[in-house]
Write a protein that holds these residues in place. Structure first.
Motif, PDB file in Angstrom:
ATOM      1  N   TYR A  69       0.785  -1.228   0.000  1.00 11.11           N
ATOM      2  CA  TYR A  69       0.000   0.000   0.000  1.00 11.11           C
ATOM      3  C   TYR A  69       0.822   1.285   0.000  1.00 11.11           C
ATOM      4  O   TYR A  69       0.531   2.191  -0.786  1.00 11.11           O
ATOM      5  N   PRO A  70       1.858   1.436   0.834  1.00  7.70           N
ATOM      6  CA  PRO A  70       2.634   2.686   0.779  1.00  7.70           C
ATOM      7  C   PRO A  70       3.315   2.903  -0.569  1.00  7.70           C
ATOM      8  O   PRO A  70       3.380   4.029  -1.064  1.00  7.70           O
ATOM      9  N   ALA A  71       3.799   1.837  -1.192  1.00 14.82           N
ATOM     10  CA  ALA A  71       4.442   1.955  -2.509  1.00 14.82           C
ATOM     11  C   ALA A  71       3.413   2.260  -3.593  1.00 14.82           C
ATOM     12  O   ALA A  71       3.702   2.983  -4.544  1.00 14.82           O
ATOM     13  N   MET A  72       2.210   1.729  -3.439  1.00 16.19           N
ATOM     14  CA  MET A  72       1.144   2.031  -4.398  1.00 16.19           C
ATOM     15  C   MET A  72       0.838   3.527  -4.357  1.00 16.19           C
ATOM     16  O   MET A  72       0.722   4.168  -5.406  1.00 16.19           O
ATOM     17  N   PHE A  73       0.716   4.072  -3.164  1.00 11.50           N
ATOM     18  CA  PHE A  73       0.412   5.498  -3.012  1.00 11.50           C
ATOM     19  C   PHE A  73       1.542   6.361  -3.583  1.00 11.50           C
ATOM     20  O   PHE A  73       1.295   7.293  -4.359  1.00 11.50           O
ATOM     21  N   ALA A  74       2.777   6.055  -3.214  1.00  6.77           N
ATOM     22  CA  ALA A  74       3.921   6.853  -3.683  1.00  6.77           C
ATOM     23  C   ALA A  74       4.031   6.799  -5.206  1.00  6.77           C
ATOM     24  O   ALA A  74       4.259   7.832  -5.852  1.00  6.77           O
ATOM     25  N   SER A  75       3.848   5.636  -5.787  1.00  2.00           N
ATOM     26  CA  SER A  75       3.915   5.497  -7.246  1.00  2.00           C
ATOM     27  C   SER A  75       2.815   6.290  -7.917  1.00  2.00           C
ATOM     28  O   SER A  75       3.043   6.975  -8.920  1.00  2.00           O
ATOM     29  N   ARG A  76       1.627   6.199  -7.363  1.00  2.00           N
ATOM     30  CA  ARG A  76       0.486   6.927  -7.919  1.00  2.00           C
ATOM     31  C   ARG A  76       0.752   8.429  -7.921  1.00  2.00           C
ATOM     32  O   ARG A  76       0.521   9.117  -8.906  1.00  2.00           O
ATOM     33  N   MET A  77       1.253   8.935  -6.807  1.00  2.00           N
ATOM     34  CA  MET A  77       1.530  10.373  -6.706  1.00  2.00           C
ATOM     35  C   MET A  77       2.648  10.784  -7.673  1.00  2.00           C
ATOM     36  O   MET A  77       2.557  11.810  -8.332  1.00  2.00           O
ATOM     37  N   CYS A  78       3.667   9.970  -7.761  1.00  2.00           N
ATOM     38  CA  CYS A  78       4.788  10.269  -8.656  1.00  2.00           C
ATOM     39  C   CYS A  78       4.315  10.310 -10.103  1.00  2.00           C
ATOM     40  O   CYS A  78       4.651  11.220 -10.846  1.00  2.00           O
ATOM     41  N   LEU A  79       3.516   9.326 -10.493  1.00  2.00           N
ATOM     42  CA  LEU A  79       3.026   9.267 -11.870  1.00  2.00           C
ATOM     43  C   LEU A  79       2.026  10.396 -12.144  1.00  2.00           C
ATOM     44  O   LEU A  79       2.010  10.949 -13.234  1.00  2.00           O
ATOM     45  N   ARG A  80       1.250  10.736 -11.166  1.00  2.31           N
ATOM     46  CA  ARG A  80       0.261  11.806 -11.339  1.00  2.31           C
ATOM     47  C   ARG A  80       0.946  13.135 -11.634  1.00  2.31           C
ATOM     48  O   ARG A  80       0.496  13.899 -12.480  1.00  2.31           O
TER      49      ARG A  80
END
Length: 115
Positions: free
Chosen positions: A101-112
């Motif tokens: 979950y923390p990596a999913m959030f960080a990746s999502r924010m980075c890609l966004r």
């Protein structure tokens, strides 16, 4: 296939109760409690079906797992905003696969914000 070698960051030590092996032969010693708390994609670990005696081979290379596994622990997470787009995508896909979950959030924010 590459010869097995131990991770510099997560070596298989005596306190690790789980060994995961990357597609390129890097062995990681992890703690099932960390996986249980931070992920939803390692059901055999949560069920207690795995141990150090049963190393688990993963399909992902060490380049991606080196980024993913710190997100399992309560420590500073990798700064991924300056990584190549391809690497962030690989991290995002792997985080989704194993529900880190923390990596999913960080990746999502980075890609966004990379649009």
């Amino acid at each position: 296939m590459a010869l097995p070698r131990d991770s510099q960051t997560f070596p298989p030590t005596s306190d690790a109760d789980l060994i995961l092996v990357s597609s390129d032969g890097v062995r990681y010693g992890l703690h099932s409690k960390g996986l249980e708390v931070s992920t939803g994609g390692f059901p055999p670990v949560i069920a207690g079906d795995l141990s150090v005696a049963d190393p688990v081979a993963l399909a992902e290379p060490s380049e991606v797992l080196d980024l993913l596994f710190p997100f399992i622990y309560p420590t500073e997470h990798p700064h991924i905003e300056d990584l190549e787009f391809r690497t962030v995508i690989q991290l995002a896909e792997t985080a989704e696969k194993y529900q880190v979950y923390p990596a999913m959030f960080a990746s999502r924010m980075c890609l966004r914000y990379s649009r």
